[in-house]
Design a protein around this motif. Sequence first.
Motif, short mmCIF file in Angstrom:
data_model
loop_
_atom_site.label_atom_id
_atom_site.label_comp_id
_atom_site.label_asym_id
_atom_site.label_seq_id
_atom_site.Cartn_x
_atom_site.Cartn_y
_atom_site.Cartn_z
N THR A 176 0.02 -0.75 -4.62
CA THR A 176 -1.39 -0.08 -4.71
C THR A 176 -1.63 1.19 -4.22
O THR A 176 -1.31 1.41 -3.07
N TYR A 177 -1.70 1.94 -5.21
CA TYR A 177 -2.08 3.53 -4.84
C TYR A 177 -3.47 3.76 -4.19
O TYR A 177 -4.45 3.26 -4.68
N VAL A 178 -3.34 4.26 -3.02
CA VAL A 178 -4.74 4.47 -2.31
C VAL A 178 -4.59 6.13 -2.16
O VAL A 178 -3.68 6.87 -1.47
N ASP A 179 -5.38 6.76 -3.08
CA ASP A 179 -5.73 8.17 -3.11
C ASP A 179 -6.91 8.47 -2.13
O ASP A 179 -8.11 8.32 -2.56
N ASP A 180 -6.55 8.87 -0.77
CA ASP A 180 -7.49 9.15 0.13
C ASP A 180 -7.59 10.79 0.41
O ASP A 180 -6.79 11.16 0.98
N ASP A 181 -8.84 11.14 0.26
CA ASP A 181 -9.02 12.65 0.74
C ASP A 181 -8.85 13.01 2.05
O ASP A 181 -8.55 14.05 2.32
N ARG A 182 -8.77 12.24 2.91
CA ARG A 182 -8.55 12.26 4.37
C ARG A 182 -7.33 12.58 4.62
O ARG A 182 -7.04 13.18 5.89
N ARG A 196 2.04 10.59 -10.98
CA ARG A 196 1.04 10.63 -10.02
C ARG A 196 2.12 10.15 -8.68
O ARG A 196 2.69 9.18 -8.79
N HIS A 197 1.89 10.87 -7.58
CA HIS A 197 2.62 10.76 -6.38
C HIS A 197 1.90 11.24 -5.18
O HIS A 197 1.21 12.20 -5.29
N LEU A 222 0.88 -1.15 0.02
CA LEU A 222 0.11 0.08 -0.12
C LEU A 222 0.77 1.32 0.06
O LEU A 222 1.88 1.56 0.84
N TYR A 223 0.66 1.92 -1.02
CA TYR A 223 1.16 3.56 -0.93
C TYR A 223 0.07 4.49 -0.86
O TYR A 223 -0.72 4.85 -1.68
N MET A 224 -0.14 5.17 0.44
CA MET A 224 -1.31 5.89 0.76
C MET A 224 -1.01 7.30 0.80
O MET A 224 -0.14 7.65 1.51
N GLY A 225 -1.78 8.02 0.55
CA GLY A 225 -1.84 9.61 0.58
C GLY A 225 -2.51 10.40 -0.43
O GLY A 225 -3.64 9.94 -0.75
N CYS A 226 -2.37 11.80 -0.37
CA CYS A 226 -3.13 12.52 -1.40
C CYS A 226 -2.15 12.74 -2.38
O CYS A 226 -1.41 13.44 -2.69
N MET A 227 -2.95 12.02 -3.49
CA MET A 227 -2.35 11.88 -4.73
C MET A 227 -2.44 13.16 -5.71
O MET A 227 -3.37 13.67 -5.55
N LYS A 228 -1.32 13.22 -6.30
CA LYS A 228 -1.17 14.40 -6.99
C LYS A 228 -0.04 14.38 -8.26
O LYS A 228 0.65 13.44 -8.28
N HIS A 271 12.77 16.64 -4.77
CA HIS A 271 11.96 16.65 -3.59
C HIS A 271 11.64 15.30 -3.10
O HIS A 271 11.60 14.23 -4.10
N ASP A 272 11.38 15.07 -1.70
CA ASP A 272 11.38 13.71 -1.47
C ASP A 272 9.95 13.18 -1.80
O ASP A 272 10.03 11.81 -1.90
N ASP A 273 8.83 13.69 -2.10
CA ASP A 273 7.73 13.31 -2.34
C ASP A 273 7.89 12.58 -3.97
O ASP A 273 7.33 11.44 -4.28
N ILE A 274 8.51 13.36 -4.58
CA ILE A 274 8.60 12.80 -6.21
C ILE A 274 9.44 11.65 -6.14
O ILE A 274 9.50 10.71 -6.81
#
Length: 344
Positions: free
Chosen positions: A324-330, A280-281, A244-250, A309-312
């Motif tokens: 598995t990308y989990v794009d969670d608005d929370r 996408r990350h 799982l790779y979870m976050g606010c994807m952008k 950048h670390d997120d990139i």
Amino acid sequence: MRRENRRSKAPSSASALASGRVSVMAFLSCLAWLYVAGRLWQDAQTRAILSGLLEKKRSGSVPKVLSVEDMLRNLGCKAIGRKIVEAEMDVTKAKSEGYLAGNRTAAVDSDKKQKLLAVIGVYTGFGSRLKRNVFRGSWMPRGDALKKLEEKGVVIRFVIGRSANRGDSLDRNIDDENWQTKDFLLLESHEEAAEELPSKAKFFFSAAVESWDAEFYVKVEDNINLDLAGLIEMLEGRRGSQGLYMGCMKSGVVINQNFRWQQWYEPDWWKFGDSKTYFRHASGSLFILSKNLARYININSASLQSYAHDDISVGSWMMGLNATYVDDDRLCCSSSKEKVCSNA
């Protein structure tokens, strides 16, 4: 009488000398004959070998290059070669899933550690003591409350490297603060600097994986307030999940111009194609990796490419995996919707 005897002995000496010369000549002739015969025999053998090779060449039975497969077949080792290939494939698969035999984070060592739900690393810097104190008085427990939270399976640590001038006042101040609060994860091999932020991700996940066995590893920036109960509830619902790779994807525009005021400049901008858009990350404010992905970073950190950048950087590492990308608005901290984080 004496003169006659001397004259009769002279002819016999001459005949003996002539006989010796004949013997030498015969010996030399014998040697010459043996030499010639040997050369003729050698030439005959060479002609026979060349004739055989030419015959095989005409029939096409002689390979131009002896392949490894042919050598293994000749040695009777083809089955062993197949096992070696299978073993290499198993090692490659193990690396891709975040496991490696002999690694300190292998399952054998994991059994010796307490099984945790999550390790939360809050990035901090030398000049952020005020922010840390604010966090300790708000969403982040401290003292005995922090220990009780760990007993429930959640570890929270401020994450920081070392000064470029090892042992200076910056390092000593952090050591003194950590002695009082016991809430730091010190990255001894990382130099704390703004330009080293992408490499900090490697050191954080590696140190966290080696120190604690958890289901999830969470990176949080020090300008974020967490709804800790909400985050724990979210992670509890994902227990046992792998990859799982979870976050606010952008995604976003790649900045290819290096102006003095431009902090988002990407030196490797040309790698992102003509559209100059990032893949996408997850946003760097808050993202979560499951155990096997964090282990993958730990195992392969020396060969992973870092970007500006670390997120990139983390996003690029995840692209090559079956994540598995989990794009969670929370997890979008700047959003006004229901969320588990907000800007501090």
